[in-house]
Design a protein around this motif. Structure first.
Motif, PDB file in Angstrom:
ATOM      1  N   SER A 113      38.024  44.774  36.752  1.00  0.00           N
ATOM      2  CA  SER A 113      37.095  43.916  36.024  1.00  0.00           C
ATOM      3  C   SER A 113      37.833  43.115  34.951  1.00  0.00           C
ATOM      4  N   PRO A 114      37.248  42.002  34.492  1.00  0.00           N
ATOM      5  CA  PRO A 114      37.869  41.227  33.417  1.00  0.00           C
ATOM      6  C   PRO A 114      38.158  42.068  32.170  1.00  0.00           C
ATOM      7  N   TYR A 160      40.884  27.716  38.468  1.00  0.00           N
ATOM      8  CA  TYR A 160      41.399  28.874  37.732  1.00  0.00           C
ATOM      9  C   TYR A 160      42.668  29.435  38.371  1.00  0.00           C
ATOM     10  N   GLY A 178      39.268  33.979  29.034  1.00  0.00           N
ATOM     11  CA  GLY A 178      40.250  34.752  29.789  1.00  0.00           C
ATOM     12  C   GLY A 178      41.540  33.980  30.000  1.00  0.00           C
ATOM     13  N   ARG A 220      43.042  38.934  36.211  1.00  0.00           N
ATOM     14  CA  ARG A 220      41.661  39.271  36.562  1.00  0.00           C
ATOM     15  C   ARG A 220      40.683  38.846  35.479  1.00  0.00           C
ATOM     16  N   MET A 221      41.180  38.456  34.319  1.00  0.00           N
ATOM     17  CA  MET A 221      40.288  37.996  33.256  1.00  0.00           C
ATOM     18  C   MET A 221      39.593  36.693  33.619  1.00  0.00           C
ATOM     19  N   PHE A 222      40.174  35.929  34.561  1.00  0.00           N
ATOM     20  CA  PHE A 222      39.537  34.660  34.913  1.00  0.00           C
ATOM     21  C   PHE A 222      39.564  34.352  36.405  1.00  0.00           C
ATOM     22  N   ARG A 248      35.336  32.694  31.312  1.00  0.00           N
ATOM     23  CA  ARG A 248      36.592  32.563  32.049  1.00  0.00           C
ATOM     24  C   ARG A 248      37.601  31.731  31.260  1.00  0.00           C
ATOM     25  N   ASP A 303      37.120  30.300  42.636  1.00  0.00           N
ATOM     26  CA  ASP A 303      38.209  30.305  41.655  1.00  0.00           C
ATOM     27  C   ASP A 303      38.931  28.964  41.589  1.00  0.00           C
ATOM     28  N   TYR A 362      45.071  35.087  28.534  1.00  0.00           N
ATOM     29  CA  TYR A 362      46.170  35.334  29.481  1.00  0.00           C
ATOM     30  C   TYR A 362      47.400  34.511  29.118  1.00  0.00           C
TER      31      TYR A 362
END
Length: 232
Positions: free
Chosen positions: A204-205, A45, A131, A190-192, A128, A42, A135
């Motif tokens: 999950s995303p 991110y 995401g 959690r989207m990315f 990502r 990550d 976000y």
């Protein structure tokens, strides 16, 4: 579209919006520079999760600026009175303002993501990245809706910035109940971000997207209903 252009023009005249843009890019890239020696899936991110400080400021001041008193030369009234005279439909006015926030938040998210991942020298994954953009945009709209409900910016700005940067109350609540993982910030990230630190709940995303979408939609509908019915 005329109303949207007017709202974009108003945003461009606010110094706090330029500060928001600066925060949005500088905060995640600065943290990335400090964490250059830290490895992980990550990488980059996690830092972008902090960059929402900028879009929080954007969402709040887009609304709170309407409640500030104008200069004595302009009659000393509030900007909101002038805005509603130009766009009598309150829901149309609010929709135009929300769209203007989105049109500023989206390019900020792309810019910050490119700069941050450039610092950590990591490839931007398309899924990502989507995401991150989602976000950031949703966070700006959450700040926007909460400010509409409260009619001033101090409380939402303070609470949201502290929750993002200093002490994440929502994260601490996950230690009390797993349901706290479904607060908009905890689910949306959690989207990315693959896994939130010290968290045993797997989201999950797609589920993160659906949960945050529901929060944003619900708060925007509530804000619109309240704004349409109360005195300006």
């Amino acid at each position: 579209m005329r109303a949207v252009r007017a709202e974009l023009s108003k945003l461009s005249t606010l110094p706090s919006v330029w500060l928001a843009a600066l925060l949005a890019v500088v905060v995640p890239t600065g943290i990335a520079l400090l964490n250059r020696g830290v490895a992980g899936p990550d990488r980059g991110y996690q830092e972008l999760a902090f960059g929402v400080m900028g879009v929080i400021v954007l969402g709040v001041v887009a609304v709170s600026s309407e409640y500030l008193a104008e200069s004595a030369d302009s009659g000393g009234g509030r900007q909101l009175t002038t805005s509603l005279a130009a766009v009598p439909s309150r829901l149309r006015f609010l929709a135009a303002k929300a769209l203007a926030v989105v049109l500023v938040a989206v390019p900020l998210a792309f810019t910050a993501a490119a700069a941050t991942m450039g610092v950590v020298q990591a490839r931007l994954d398309a899924g990502r990245l989507a995401g991150v953009v989602c976000y950031w945009t949703y966070t700006a709209l959450l700040a926007f809706a909460i400010t509409v409900l409260l009619r001033h910016g101090i409380v939402p700005l303070t609470v949201l910035l502290v929750n993002t940067s200093v002490v994440s109350v929502t994260f601490l609540l996950t230690k009390v109940t797993p349901l706290a993982n479904y607060f908009p910030d905890m689910a949306g990230v959690r989207m990315f971000v693959g896994k939130v630190a010290n968290d045993d709940v797997s989201i999950s995303p797609l589920v993160g997207l659906l949960v945050m979408s529901a929060w944003v939609a619900g708060l925007l509908v509530l804000a619109g209903a309240v704004f349409a019915r109360r005195d300006a």
